[in-house]
Design an enzyme around this catalytic site. Structure first.
Site, mmCIF file in Angstrom:
data_model
loop_
_atom_site.group_PDB
_atom_site.id
_atom_site.type_symbol
_atom_site.label_atom_id
_atom_site.label_comp_id
_atom_site.label_asym_id
_atom_site.label_seq_id
_atom_site.Cartn_x
_atom_site.Cartn_y
_atom_site.Cartn_z
ATOM 1 N N PHE A 194 0.852 -1.195 0.000
ATOM 2 C CA PHE A 194 0.000 0.000 0.000
ATOM 3 C C PHE A 194 0.894 1.253 0.000
ATOM 4 O O PHE A 194 2.115 1.127 0.109
ATOM 5 C CB PHE A 194 -0.860 -0.024 1.256
ATOM 6 C CG PHE A 194 0.023 -0.158 2.452
ATOM 7 C CD1 PHE A 194 0.515 0.971 3.082
ATOM 8 C CD2 PHE A 194 0.455 -1.403 2.901
ATOM 9 C CE1 PHE A 194 1.388 0.872 4.137
ATOM 10 C CE2 PHE A 194 1.334 -1.513 3.948
ATOM 11 C CZ PHE A 194 1.804 -0.374 4.568
ATOM 12 N N SER B 117 6.995 0.469 10.087
ATOM 13 C CA SER B 117 6.744 -0.586 9.115
ATOM 14 C C SER B 117 5.379 -1.201 9.375
ATOM 15 O O SER B 117 4.894 -1.246 10.513
ATOM 16 C CB SER B 117 7.820 -1.668 9.190
ATOM 17 O OG SER B 117 7.511 -2.579 10.221
ATOM 18 N N LYS B 118 4.770 -1.648 8.292
ATOM 19 C CA LYS B 118 3.429 -2.206 8.399
ATOM 20 C C LYS B 118 3.427 -3.442 9.302
ATOM 21 O O LYS B 118 2.547 -3.619 10.128
ATOM 22 C CB LYS B 118 2.925 -2.594 7.010
ATOM 23 C CG LYS B 118 1.673 -3.438 7.056
ATOM 24 C CD LYS B 118 0.594 -2.872 6.196
ATOM 25 C CE LYS B 118 -0.653 -3.726 6.301
ATOM 26 N NZ LYS B 118 -1.698 -3.296 5.437
ATOM 27 N N ARG B 119 4.452 -4.278 9.113
ATOM 28 C CA ARG B 119 4.483 -5.521 9.881
ATOM 29 C C ARG B 119 4.533 -5.236 11.372
ATOM 30 O O ARG B 119 3.840 -5.827 12.176
ATOM 31 C CB ARG B 119 5.700 -6.350 9.442
ATOM 32 C CG ARG B 119 5.590 -7.796 9.782
ATOM 33 C CD ARG B 119 6.559 -8.699 9.001
ATOM 34 N NE ARG B 119 7.525 -8.009 8.172
ATOM 35 C CZ ARG B 119 8.773 -7.708 8.549
ATOM 36 N NH1 ARG B 119 9.188 -8.003 9.765
ATOM 37 N NH2 ARG B 119 9.606 -7.117 7.725
#
Ligand code: GLU
Length: 489
Positions: A23, A252-254
């Site tokens: 994204f 970060s997304k994670r």
């Protein structure tokens, strides 16, 4: 004033070059915005280039989400390219570099696919013994026999060569060429690596300034070598400080979840102008340290000199998922927006909530709640009673005015019923008639208005009373007051 560095020079050409592998990250959005501001401030050209050569990791959904995010920001660009449509150029230039003897074929299977954007290939040139030294004849023979190979840059060795550039943000940067591995230009499947494709395109598209995340700072030494091999002058580099979480780790997304995605802000009801304003203050500040800035203000004030080196912290926690500064700026931008525009921003939120929200009603409601919301999504809770057929259940005790009892609340509501039934339904008439009624009951206005407000809104904390009554209309008000009297009975 345009930047001093570009006065007298050709107008700058900058690019935003996302890889469609996820994204739109808030850090990428900031990179896009800084490039855009630099281009617009200096009357230059903004290029959007999709870095989509990593076929295994690219997805159409990601391309979609990047464009959705950019469209929501509402900033335009002047030229658009896809790297996947320029592969012939990349391969042609790789061949030219090879023909100059500045690259060699690496037939080692384990390293043939190296497409690492980071510089941490741990001395990969050491672990493909013999490849760099392969004679051209031998190399041609093995290639002609159909062996697959990656093409690697032949980084100068043992010459004490120093690579240097002056970054507009981080200043003078140097590295010994001996410390740079022989990085890949083409992978064994014939696809260009990020390094090659990016530099070939930057040179071909005449990019004058590369403004990108600090995580690419060390890649720049490799890029200098590629520009040199292409006989192209390197662009000016400006690396932007990292966006980090409160604990100092890279966003970060994670690790940090939805707070790193642009669409999360959109869906929560941030205005794009407020989100842009907030992102700009992450790693940049205007000379006068203002905080609230429109896009016009930002465009006028933006220079690379204002970019800081320190990592920029985005503050969020489980209780407050959004940085307080983002929320505060959003509330300010909400108040600064012309009410018609704010109403059209709120319209989809009301529709998604299932309200029968005509544009006229939304406009009227918007006037009353604009001071009461910080993000657009809060409008649903702040204004539900304007749209709902039936009020959500509330505690009848709320109807009882301070220092009063249920009997007093009933007297007030009965008087209000008579007044509302008989008075022209406009602000001034209602104001006068209800104040007179309060006086007749021997009550202060505040005391008398509380039961009425709770009866029609279902809560004490609501917008100004007379305006609210007008928007609700006589029938709804009378019906709700009747229901309140039943509750008190
Ligand atoms: N596609 C690269 C990225 O998304 C672009 C880096 C650059 O601007 O050179 O990280």
């Amino acid at each position: 004033m345009p930047d001093s560095t570009v006065i007298g020079a050709a107008a700058p050409r900058v690019r935003f070059a996302p890889s469609p592998t996820g994204f739109l990250h808030v850090g990428s959005a900031r990179t896009f915005i800084f490039n855009w501001l630099y281009a617009r401030h200096n009357h230059g050209t903004m290029v959007l280039r999709l870095d989509d050569t990593d076929v295994e990791r690219n997805t159409q959904a990601s391309v979609q989400s990047i464009f959705d995010g950019l469209r929501w920001l509402g900033l335009d660009w002047d030229e658009e390219y896809k790297q996947s449509e320029r592969l012939d150029l990349h391969r042609g230039q790789a061949e030219a570099i090879f023909a100059k003897g500045l690259a060699y074929r690496d037939f080692t299977p384990a390293h043939a696919g190296d497409d690492n954007q980071s510089s941490s290939a741990q001395g990969a040139w050491l672990s493909n013994p013999g490849m760099r030294e392969l004679s051209r004849e031998e190399s041609d023979r093995r290639a002609a026999a159909g062996e697959t190979f990656a093409l690697r840059y032949r980084v100068p060795r043992g010459e004490g060569r120093v690579l240097r550039f002056v970054d507009s943000v981080y200043g003078s940067q140097t590295k010994l060429a001996d410390e740079v591995e022989d990085f890949a230009l083409l992978r064994s499947d014939g696809m260009p690596t990020y390094h090659l494709a990016s530099c070939v395109d930057d040179a071909d598209l005449g990019i004058s300034h590369i403004i990108r995340g600090q995580d690419h700072l060390t890649n720049t030494f490799k890029h200098l070598l590629i520009f040199e091999a292409l006989d192209a002058p390197p662009p000016q580099f400006a690396h932007l400080p990292l966006l980090v979480a409160p604990d100092g780790t890279k966003l970060s997304k994670r690790k940090h979840g939805p707070v790193v995605s642009v669409t999360t802000y959109r869906d929560a009801g941030f205005l794009p102008e407020a989100f842009i304003n907030f992102l700009c203050l992450l790693g940049w500040s205007p000379k006068d340290d203002r905080e609230f800035m429109t896009l016009g203000d930002l465009t006028a004030a933006f220079t690379l000199e204002g970019v800081n080196r320190a990592n920029a912290v985005v503050n969020f926690s489980e209780e407050s998922p959004f940085d307080a500064k983002a929320v505060h700026l959003n509330a300010e931008h909400i108040r600064a927006l012309p009410v018609e525009r704010l109403a059209s921003c709120l319209q989809p939120f009301f529709e998604q909530a299932g309200f029968h929200a005509t544009p006229e009603k939304v406009l009227a409601v918007t006037q009353l709640i604009r001071e009461r919301i910080k993000v657009l999504r809060e409008a649903v809770g702040a204004a539900d009673f304007f749209f709902a057929e039936e009020l959500a259940p509330y505690d009848p005790a709320e109807l009882i005015p301070q220092k009063g009892d249920a009997a007093l609340a009933r007297r007030v509501l009965e008087a209000a019923q008579q007044v509302l039934a008989a008075t022209p339904f406009d602000h001034d008439s209602l104001d006068k008639a209800l104040r007179d009624a309060a006086t007749q009951l021997g009550l202060k206005a505040g005391q008398a208005f509380q039961p009425i407000r709770v009866a029609v809104c279902g809560r004490k904390n609501a917008p100004p009373l007379f305006e609210t009554l007008v928007v609700l209309g006589r029938d709804v008000c009378l019906k709700r007051i009747g229901q309140a009297l039943t509750k008190l009975a």
